[in-house]
Design a protein around this motif. Sequence first.
Motif, PDB file in Angstrom:
ATOM      1  N   THR A 220      10.618  14.846   0.886  1.00 37.19           N
ATOM      2  CA  THR A 220      11.484  14.644   2.058  1.00 37.19           C
ATOM      3  C   THR A 220      10.922  13.664   3.077  1.00 37.19           C
ATOM      4  OG1 THR A 220      10.493  16.578   3.134  1.00 37.19           O
ATOM      5  CG2 THR A 220      12.498  16.942   1.830  1.00 37.19           C
ATOM      6  N   SER A 221       9.629  13.389   3.039  1.00 38.28           N
ATOM      7  CA  SER A 221       9.044  12.434   3.984  1.00 38.28           C
ATOM      8  C   SER A 221       7.997  11.608   3.252  1.00 38.28           C
ATOM      9  CB  SER A 221       8.399  13.165   5.166  1.00 38.28           C
ATOM     10  OG  SER A 221       7.391  14.053   4.725  1.00 38.28           O
ATOM     11  N   PRO A 222       7.812  10.344   3.651  1.00 37.98           N
ATOM     12  CA  PRO A 222       6.896   9.471   2.912  1.00 37.98           C
ATOM     13  C   PRO A 222       5.432   9.825   3.150  1.00 37.98           C
ATOM     14  CG  PRO A 222       7.752   8.342   4.846  1.00 37.98           C
ATOM     15  CD  PRO A 222       8.501   9.642   4.754  1.00 37.98           C
ATOM     16  N   ASN A 223       4.615   9.534   2.165  1.00 35.56           N
ATOM     17  CA  ASN A 223       3.176   9.652   2.315  1.00 35.56           C
ATOM     18  C   ASN A 223       2.647   8.479   3.125  1.00 35.56           C
ATOM     19  OD1 ASN A 223       2.973  11.958   0.645  1.00 35.56           O
ATOM     20  ND2 ASN A 223       2.995  10.668  -1.180  1.00 35.56           N
ATOM     21  N   GLY A 224       1.584   8.740   3.867  1.00 33.99           N
ATOM     22  CA  GLY A 224       0.907   7.663   4.569  1.00 33.99           C
ATOM     23  C   GLY A 224      -0.055   6.936   3.651  1.00 33.99           C
ATOM     24  N   VAL A 225      -0.892   6.095   4.221  1.00 37.59           N
ATOM     25  CA  VAL A 225      -1.773   5.263   3.412  1.00 37.59           C
ATOM     26  C   VAL A 225      -2.975   6.029   2.867  1.00 37.59           C
ATOM     27  CG1 VAL A 225      -1.123   3.108   4.539  1.00 37.59           C
ATOM     28  CG2 VAL A 225      -3.004   4.475   5.476  1.00 37.59           C
ATOM     29  N   PHE A 226      -3.305   7.189   3.445  1.00 38.76           N
ATOM     30  CA  PHE A 226      -4.516   7.905   3.042  1.00 38.76           C
ATOM     31  C   PHE A 226      -4.205   9.004   2.032  1.00 38.76           C
ATOM     32  CE2 PHE A 226      -5.602   6.265   7.301  1.00 38.76           C
ATOM     33  CZ  PHE A 226      -6.706   5.496   6.949  1.00 38.76           C
TER      34      PHE A 226
ATOM     35  N   ALA B 198       0.831  -1.206   0.000  1.00 36.81           N
ATOM     36  CA  ALA B 198       0.000   0.000   0.000  1.00 36.81           C
ATOM     37  C   ALA B 198       0.861   1.249   0.000  1.00 36.81           C
ATOM     38  CB  ALA B 198      -0.929  -0.011   1.213  1.00 36.81           C
ATOM     39  N   LEU B 199       1.901   1.255   0.810  1.00 42.49           N
ATOM     40  CA  LEU B 199       2.755   2.434   0.910  1.00 42.49           C
ATOM     41  C   LEU B 199       3.627   2.620  -0.322  1.00 42.49           C
ATOM     42  CD1 LEU B 199       3.649   2.129   4.680  1.00 42.49           C
ATOM     43  CD2 LEU B 199       2.317   3.957   3.604  1.00 42.49           C
ATOM     44  N   ALA B 200       3.999   1.527  -0.969  1.00 47.28           N
ATOM     45  CA  ALA B 200       4.745   1.651  -2.228  1.00 47.28           C
ATOM     46  C   ALA B 200       3.878   2.342  -3.273  1.00 47.28           C
ATOM     47  CB  ALA B 200       5.188   0.267  -2.709  1.00 47.28           C
ATOM     48  N   ALA B 201       2.580   2.024  -3.277  1.00 41.86           N
ATOM     49  CA  ALA B 201       1.661   2.663  -4.226  1.00 41.86           C
ATOM     50  C   ALA B 201       1.494   4.149  -3.920  1.00 41.86           C
ATOM     51  CB  ALA B 201       0.313   1.959  -4.194  1.00 41.86           C
ATOM     52  N   GLN B 202       1.563   4.506  -2.648  1.00 43.80           N
ATOM     53  CA  GLN B 202       1.393   5.906  -2.249  1.00 43.80           C
ATOM     54  C   GLN B 202       2.694   6.702  -2.382  1.00 43.80           C
ATOM     55  OE1 GLN B 202      -2.176   5.413  -2.111  1.00 43.80           O
ATOM     56  NE2 GLN B 202      -1.843   7.243  -0.914  1.00 43.80           N
ATOM     57  N   ASN B 203       3.799   5.997  -2.609  1.00 48.60           N
ATOM     58  CA  ASN B 203       5.105   6.666  -2.680  1.00 48.60           C
ATOM     59  C   ASN B 203       5.871   6.249  -3.932  1.00 48.60           C
ATOM     60  OD1 ASN B 203       5.595   8.124   0.128  1.00 48.60           O
ATOM     61  ND2 ASN B 203       4.572   6.173   0.583  1.00 48.60           N
TER      62      ASN B 203
END
Length: 310
Positions: free
Chosen positions: A129-135, A114-119
Amino acid sequence: MLTQILLLSLSVSYIQLAMSSPGVDQWIAALESSNSSLLHYPTQLTQNIVPKQIHSHNDYWRDVPLLSALSFGVQSVEADVWLINGTLFIGHEEAALTPQRTFSSLYIQPLLQALAAQNPKNEFTVNQTSPNGVFDTSSGTSLHLLVDIKTNGTEALPFILKALQPLRSAGYLTTSTNGSVTPSAVTVIGTGNSPLDGVKALEPRDYFFDGPLDSLNDTSMNTTWDASLSPIASTDYGAAVGWSGISAISDSQRSIITTLVNDAHSRGIQARFWDTPGWPIHARNNVWRELLDDGADWLNADDLEAAANF
């Protein structure tokens, strides 16, 4: 003036006719069937889902663990973890354990996907600079993953920390270093038999502790409770408050809720009450409403759809 009204009426009629004509429908159908990249929303996993501070109690009971909770915008999920022969299994009772249902298969791997899809890694995200969360609607919202250890906590903790390594390596875990918290996509919080001393010893820390909401002032625990150790603190609603939600709540019962919540908030800690009544429905809703009105941060829920629509 009459002429302008007639012209406006005719314009509206023509627009309505055009939008209802077979040509427009066929155009839309053709675009949808074409799989055009113009219609593909890249981070569609949680597209249009609004995150809500709901805790999915015993999340692994869902038809689809984790993803069902995300579909309702739930920001916190709970997994009961059993360490058996070096493997972390998921289930409420030992009779519910199977070789396939592991901490990795039900939570770590789906979160990574899920996080790979969001990032995505591309020219648009190169300076991120910071990863996106799941939402997708709130990329800075961290998902809480509560790990309820059912076996010996001291023995299980090293295995859990190792299991979290893929999320850690990707930079997806909220961390605390020298008391300073750096939020990220997932905040892992130990509960159940999680060992307090073992969690306190972690430096840096990316496995936090579910604090005792009703005992934050207990000096015998030799612990300074703050968000760097415990982002949340929880207690058994029935034991602490006891109001059924059927009759009117008493002043003393309301005072218990507000005192516990205010004490947690003064330390930068969020408050959660678990084992709230689930039935009758009107009583459950009365308790939920009272808790929110009194400042509690999380709704502890088994019925996620009801909580999401509350």
